[in-house]
Design a protein around this motif. Structure first.
Motif, PDB file in Angstrom:
ATOM      1  N   ILE A 600       0.866  -1.180   0.000  1.00  0.00           N
ATOM      2  CA  ILE A 600       0.000   0.000   0.000  1.00  0.00           C
ATOM      3  C   ILE A 600       0.904   1.231   0.000  1.00  0.00           C
ATOM      4  N   PRO A 601       0.898   2.007  -1.061  1.00  0.00           N
ATOM      5  CA  PRO A 601       1.810   3.163  -1.117  1.00  0.00           C
ATOM      6  C   PRO A 601       1.410   4.242  -0.127  1.00  0.00           C
ATOM      7  N   ALA A 602       2.336   5.072   0.214  1.00  0.00           N
ATOM      8  CA  ALA A 602       2.059   6.197   1.106  1.00  0.00           C
ATOM      9  C   ALA A 602       1.026   7.118   0.476  1.00  0.00           C
ATOM     10  N   GLY A 603       0.265   7.774   1.303  1.00  0.00           N
ATOM     11  CA  GLY A 603      -0.758   8.681   0.790  1.00  0.00           C
ATOM     12  C   GLY A 603      -1.527   9.321   1.927  1.00  0.00           C
ATOM     13  N   ASP A 604      -2.385  10.237   1.569  1.00  0.00           N
ATOM     14  CA  ASP A 604      -3.181  10.953   2.560  1.00  0.00           C
ATOM     15  C   ASP A 604      -4.538  10.283   2.758  1.00  0.00           C
ATOM     16  N   ILE A 605      -5.022  10.343   3.984  1.00  0.00           N
ATOM     17  CA  ILE A 605      -6.366   9.873   4.295  1.00  0.00           C
ATOM     18  C   ILE A 605      -7.056  10.943   5.145  1.00  0.00           C
ATOM     19  N   PRO A 628      -6.661  16.260   6.362  1.00  0.00           N
ATOM     20  CA  PRO A 628      -5.941  15.119   5.774  1.00  0.00           C
ATOM     21  C   PRO A 628      -4.649  14.838   6.527  1.00  0.00           C
ATOM     22  N   GLN A 629      -4.315  13.573   6.681  1.00  0.00           N
ATOM     23  CA  GLN A 629      -3.067  13.191   7.328  1.00  0.00           C
ATOM     24  C   GLN A 629      -2.354  12.154   6.482  1.00  0.00           C
ATOM     25  N   HIS A 630      -1.043  12.163   6.577  1.00  0.00           N
ATOM     26  CA  HIS A 630      -0.219  11.307   5.740  1.00  0.00           C
ATOM     27  C   HIS A 630      -0.027   9.946   6.407  1.00  0.00           C
ATOM     28  N   VAL A 631      -0.162   8.887   5.608  1.00  0.00           N
ATOM     29  CA  VAL A 631       0.083   7.527   6.080  1.00  0.00           C
ATOM     30  C   VAL A 631       1.249   6.961   5.282  1.00  0.00           C
ATOM     31  N   SER A 632       2.279   6.508   5.988  1.00  0.00           N
ATOM     32  CA  SER A 632       3.449   5.934   5.328  1.00  0.00           C
ATOM     33  C   SER A 632       3.087   4.618   4.647  1.00  0.00           C
ATOM     34  N   SER A 633       3.883   4.210   3.700  1.00  0.00           N
ATOM     35  CA  SER A 633       3.630   2.958   2.994  1.00  0.00           C
ATOM     36  C   SER A 633       3.738   1.769   3.949  1.00  0.00           C
ATOM     37  N   PHE A 634       3.010   0.737   3.664  1.00  0.00           N
ATOM     38  CA  PHE A 634       3.027  -0.476   4.478  1.00  0.00           C
ATOM     39  C   PHE A 634       2.568  -1.646   3.629  1.00  0.00           C
ATOM     40  N   GLU A 733      -8.020   2.787   6.652  1.00  0.00           N
ATOM     41  CA  GLU A 733      -8.612   3.755   5.725  1.00  0.00           C
ATOM     42  C   GLU A 733      -7.781   3.875   4.455  1.00  0.00           C
ATOM     43  N   ARG A 734      -6.475   3.860   4.600  1.00  0.00           N
ATOM     44  CA  ARG A 734      -5.604   3.968   3.429  1.00  0.00           C
ATOM     45  C   ARG A 734      -5.748   2.737   2.538  1.00  0.00           C
ATOM     46  N   ALA A 735      -5.804   1.550   3.145  1.00  0.00           N
ATOM     47  CA  ALA A 735      -5.960   0.324   2.360  1.00  0.00           C
ATOM     48  C   ALA A 735      -7.313   0.295   1.662  1.00  0.00           C
ATOM     49  N   ALA A 736      -8.362   0.721   2.359  1.00  0.00           N
ATOM     50  CA  ALA A 736      -9.700   0.731   1.763  1.00  0.00           C
ATOM     51  C   ALA A 736      -9.754   1.670   0.569  1.00  0.00           C
ATOM     52  N   GLU A 737      -9.117   2.825   0.689  1.00  0.00           N
ATOM     53  CA  GLU A 737      -9.129   3.789  -0.414  1.00  0.00           C
ATOM     54  C   GLU A 737      -8.282   3.299  -1.579  1.00  0.00           C
ATOM     55  N   HIS A 738      -7.123   2.728  -1.272  1.00  0.00           N
ATOM     56  CA  HIS A 738      -6.206   2.272  -2.327  1.00  0.00           C
ATOM     57  C   HIS A 738      -6.817   1.138  -3.139  1.00  0.00           C
ATOM     58  N   THR A 739      -7.569   0.280  -2.487  1.00  0.00           N
ATOM     59  CA  THR A 739      -8.117  -0.900  -3.175  1.00  0.00           C
ATOM     60  C   THR A 739      -9.581  -0.718  -3.563  1.00  0.00           C
ATOM     61  N   ARG A 740     -10.001   0.536  -3.614  1.00  0.00           N
ATOM     62  CA  ARG A 740     -11.408   0.823  -3.884  1.00  0.00           C
ATOM     63  C   ARG A 740     -11.872   0.225  -5.208  1.00  0.00           C
TER      64      ARG A 740
END
Length: 825
Positions: A600-605, A628-634, A733-740
């Motif tokens: 999951i690439p870094a991005g804002d949620i 918005p806050q930044h989430v590091s890649s994981f 939240e980041r994973a849910a958005e990335h894999t939408r």
């Protein structure tokens, strides 16, 4: 956009099928109709030309959408529906074909199926066939409403052709605008439930306030005994939207330009209507979430009407189509005093059943009654940190009364049942404020009498109009949440009954119910709620019946027939566990193959939701929307941990006996519980393992691929053993958005609540809700943690990205799954 239905000629017709109202008025949206609607008529009379002239006086200018649908326009529209790029028509048809039987289970027997706008009836006939299969042709009735006689004639002809089982008396047509047609439908059928079909995402042609006004008018025209089956196109990526309205073959462009030609001919300047004089431009408007179709003048067009000129370079709005988020749909329902009772959707399209809040309350009560009808002994207390079953029957009524009638007089039983308990798992003597527990709870007949009287008072309050939409939503969502609580209590009752029966019998299979159906298979069938309707318009099992036949007799949506969203069945592989329990990497952890981990690439949620209490409903802990806050890649596992994988940890590796995997506070609770496996499991002396659900038990071997349901403490111990961790709420939240759109992370938002390692705490700017201030604040205690998503027993109204459920980390009974998460190396 909506096709105009062309004339079918001058042949003989059965004029008696039409309403004889001499004047026909057209419901005008001002933005144009959706392609899949059909309430259009030829725009050749003076009033229609006046509307056209009025549109040309606006800034920017716009053309009423009816001018898109002359004979040539209708032919072009038919070509559009066959284009690969134009997904809405096919998406709706596919969903209807897939879920028709489930949709009609939300329609009470004896209802009148009312369609707003009559087209070919191709999609409507799918629902009619499903109703005929359930109720028999003699009990199915269809009523179409349209302003066009020709459209009604064609619709009647097509319905009779596609549904020959229906008699001519079962098919009515009303020639009127939508609202007048609904008034006439109600006059003809004064007591029946009217199930109003509004297909084709035609609501997308109304601005938000116009849509609310229209839905409110629907209730005023047809009364509270009305439900709406609404189809909506979902907001999605700009590339997909643009392609749908600007196809590679240029058919949509020709369709729009033909509309301009038609309009200019109508005002007498057809000589300047050459399509080459116009450039076609599709704009994706992310602010208003709509697609806008414009024409740009290549040259001046003089004297269009009333001294109005169109100048070179000027943009003319020809059509627009609004797209929806789930929040938009909920907001529309809330502001219109409807409730989303059922939902069927995929990534592109959504269908939902709206019912009035009073009807929703009665269907919810029917679901509650169905569940309790299946509980033989209400005094049973299968979970020692919860009250007995019978308490919850009284509690649900008491809570609903206190919230819908806050200024009403309170009785002793109102107070007794006003609140349940959630004691600290480590120290049960610590608990939030609650009424004193009586030495003995009231007997079942006394509780039933109390509940029936309370419900009568509540129905009276609904009838008088004193129940606000917000108060109704609080009572409804609270009751649906508790029906899920009761579901996991029933799973524990099933386990205890199974273990008692096993101890008394060598032949276990003769004394218990076996069901090896996969939760993953059921998941593939569902993106919908659990509220169904019986012949009286009331909900039945709704995902909470315990499998006893007398609970309802209809397993559709009940636990044995339960389905949920987009699940995928997975075979056991080395994706999480490599080899046997002794196969370890050099650091002693169970190795994980990187191929099973999704980067999951870094991005804002953005956590939270901005909700005006007068426009939508959300619980206080969902609000307000954060910056918005930044989430590091994981990295995150593509699927949740399965029963098979957890078996390796719990049984083969004896993980519950290995202190190094457990946090100290969790280990203390574990030793006190003396159970060395998940709460829904039974491990027998002979090594056989059974997994329990409400009203059913299955051998582990038959459900190996299903996600395991455990506490956060158990999930964290597994992750420690396997060399990973549980994700945070922000990572969820980041994973849910990335894999939408790509579905690379499976079963994230369904198939069981998803544990996060984030303590349940207020979002910045939190304000406790005045109606129920203790809902969240009592549990901002550092002991509760956030879970996201939904389980197979979660009602549709609770399934939203912003919803934050919460449980203590050592609480083992909740239907919650987890997956491996790792920092990016």
């Amino acid at each position: 956009m909506a096709p105009y239905t062309p004339s079918v000629g001058d042949g003989p017709r059965d004029e008696a099928m039409y309403d004889s109202t001499p004047a026909i008025s057209t419901f005008v949206t001002g933005q144009g109709a959706d392609r899949n609607s059909s309430q259009e008529t030829r725009l050749e009379n003076a009033s229609d030309v006046a509307d056209l002239k009025a549109g040309l006086l606006l800034s920017p200018k716009h053309i009423p959408c009816g001018y898109l649908y002359d004979d040539k326009g209708s032919q072009l529209y038919e070509e559009i529906t066959k284009l690969d790029e134009y997904y809405p028509f096919k998406a709706e048809k596919d969903l209807l074909n897939q879920h028709a039987a489930e949709v009609v289970n939300s329609i009470p027997a004896g209802s009148i199926l009312v369609e707003l706008g009559c087209g070919t009836a191709e999609k409507t006939s799918v629902l009619l066939h499903a109703l005929i299969a359930r109720d028999g042709a003699s009990n199915v009735h269809f009523l179409g409403i349209d302003v066009s006689m020709e459209a009604l004639y064609m619709a009647r002809t097509n319905v009779m052709k596609q549904c020959p089982q229906l008699s001519s008396k079962s098919i009515e047509m009303v020639c009127a605008d939508y609202l007048e047609g609904l008034k006439q439908a109600r006059a003809r059928h004064p007591t029946a439930m009217l199930c109003v079909l509004w297909l084709g995402s035609s609501v997308g042609n109304l601005k938000p306030h116009e849509a609310v006004g229209f839905f409110q008018s629907v209730q005023q025209s047809s009364g509270p005994n009305t439900q709406i089956f609404l189809c909506t196109d979902l907001w999605k990526d700009a590339k997909t939207l643009h392609a749908a309205y600007c196809d590679s073959q240029g058919v949509t462009e020709a369709f729009i330009k033909n509309g301009m030609t038609h309009a200019l001919h109508a005002v007498g300047v057809g000589a300047q209507a050459d399509p080459a004089c116009w450039l076609y431009d599709v704009v994706i408007n992310p602010v208003d979430r709509r697609v806008e179709m414009w024409l740009v003048a290549n040259e001046d067009v003089k004297g269009v009407c009333d001294s109005v000129d169109i100048h070179k370079g000027e943009r003319i709005l020809m059509e627009m189509s609004r797209k929806f988020t789930l929040k938009d749909i909920r907001q529309l329902a809330f502001q219109s005093n409807f409730y989303v009772q059922d939902t069927w959707r995929n990534a592109k399209y959504s269908m939902q059943m709206f019912v009035s809040t009073s009807e929703a309350m009665q269907r919810c009560w029917k679901a509650t009654d169905a569940l309790f009808d299946g509980i033989g002994d209400w005094a049973i207390q299968p979970i020692d940190v919860r009250h007995p079953f019978g308490f919850y029957y009284g509690h649900l009524a008491s809570f609903a009364k206190l919230k819908t009638m806050p200024r009403g007089e309170q009785s002793h039983m109102d107070e007794m049942y006003s609140r349940g308990i959630d004691p600290n798992m480590a120290d049960p003597t610590k608990c939030h404020r609650h009424p004193d527990v009586p030495p003995e709870w009231p007997a079942k007949p006394q509780v039933q009498d109390y509940v029936q009287k309370v419900r009568m008072h509540i129905l009276g309050a609904f009838a008088s109009g004193s129940v606000t939409t917000r108060d109704a939503y609080i009572a409804l969502e609270h009751e649906w949440m508790h029906l899920e609580t009761l579901a996991y209590m029933l799973a524990q009752e099933q386990r205890l009954s199974f273990e008692k029966s096993s101890a008394n019998s060598n032949n276990v299979q003769s004394s218990v119910s076996f069901d090896s159906s996969s939760d993953d298979e059921m998941s593939a069938k569902r993106e919908r709620s659990h509220g169904h309707a019986d012949s009286q318009g009331n909900g039945v099992t709704n995902g909470v019946a315990n499998g006893n036949k007398h609970a309802n007799g209809n397993s559709n949506g009940g636990l044995n027939g339960h389905t949920y969203a987009n699940g995928v069945s997975h075979s056991i592989s080395d994706s999480h566990i490599n080899g046997n329990a002794n196969s370890r990497s050099s650091n002693g952890h169970m190795p994980l193959q990187s191929a099973s981990m999704i980067q999951i690439p870094a991005g804002d949620i953005t956590l939270g939701i901005d909700t005006d209490p007068s426009k939508n409903f959300a619980w206080d802990n969902e609000c307000p929307q954060q910056t918005p806050q930044h989430v590091s890649s994981f990295q995150i596992a593509s699927r949740p941990i399965s029963n098979a994988e957890y078996y390796k940890f719990a049984v083969e590796c004896r993980g519950y006996e290995q202190e190094e995997y457990w946090k100290a506070e969790d280990l203390a609770c574990l030793r006190k519980a003396t159970k060395l496996c998940p709460a829904t499991w039974t491990v027998q002396a002979d090594g056989q393992v059974f997994v329990h659900r409400p009203g059913k038990s299955a051998l582990l071997a038959s459900v190996m691929q299903q996600a395991v349901w455990v506490s956060l403490a158990e999930a964290q111990a597994f992750c420690e053993w396997a060399g990973g961790r549980v994700m945070t709420e922000e990572e969820y939240e980041r994973a849910a958005e990335h894999t939408r759109y790509n579905n690379s992370v499976l079963d994230l938002e369904h198939g069981g609540w998803e544990w996060t390692s984030t303590p349940f705490a207020p979002l910045k700017g939190f304000e406790a809700m005045s109606e129920y201030p203790e809902y969240s604040t009592d549990f901002f205690d550092g002991c509760h943690y956030v879970v996201k998503g939904s389980s197979p027993y979660t009602h549709a109204s609770l399934i939203r990205r912003s919803f934050r459920n919460y449980y203590q980390k050592e609480y083992p009974y909740v239907f919650a799954k987890f997956r491996i998460c790792k920092d990016t190396e």
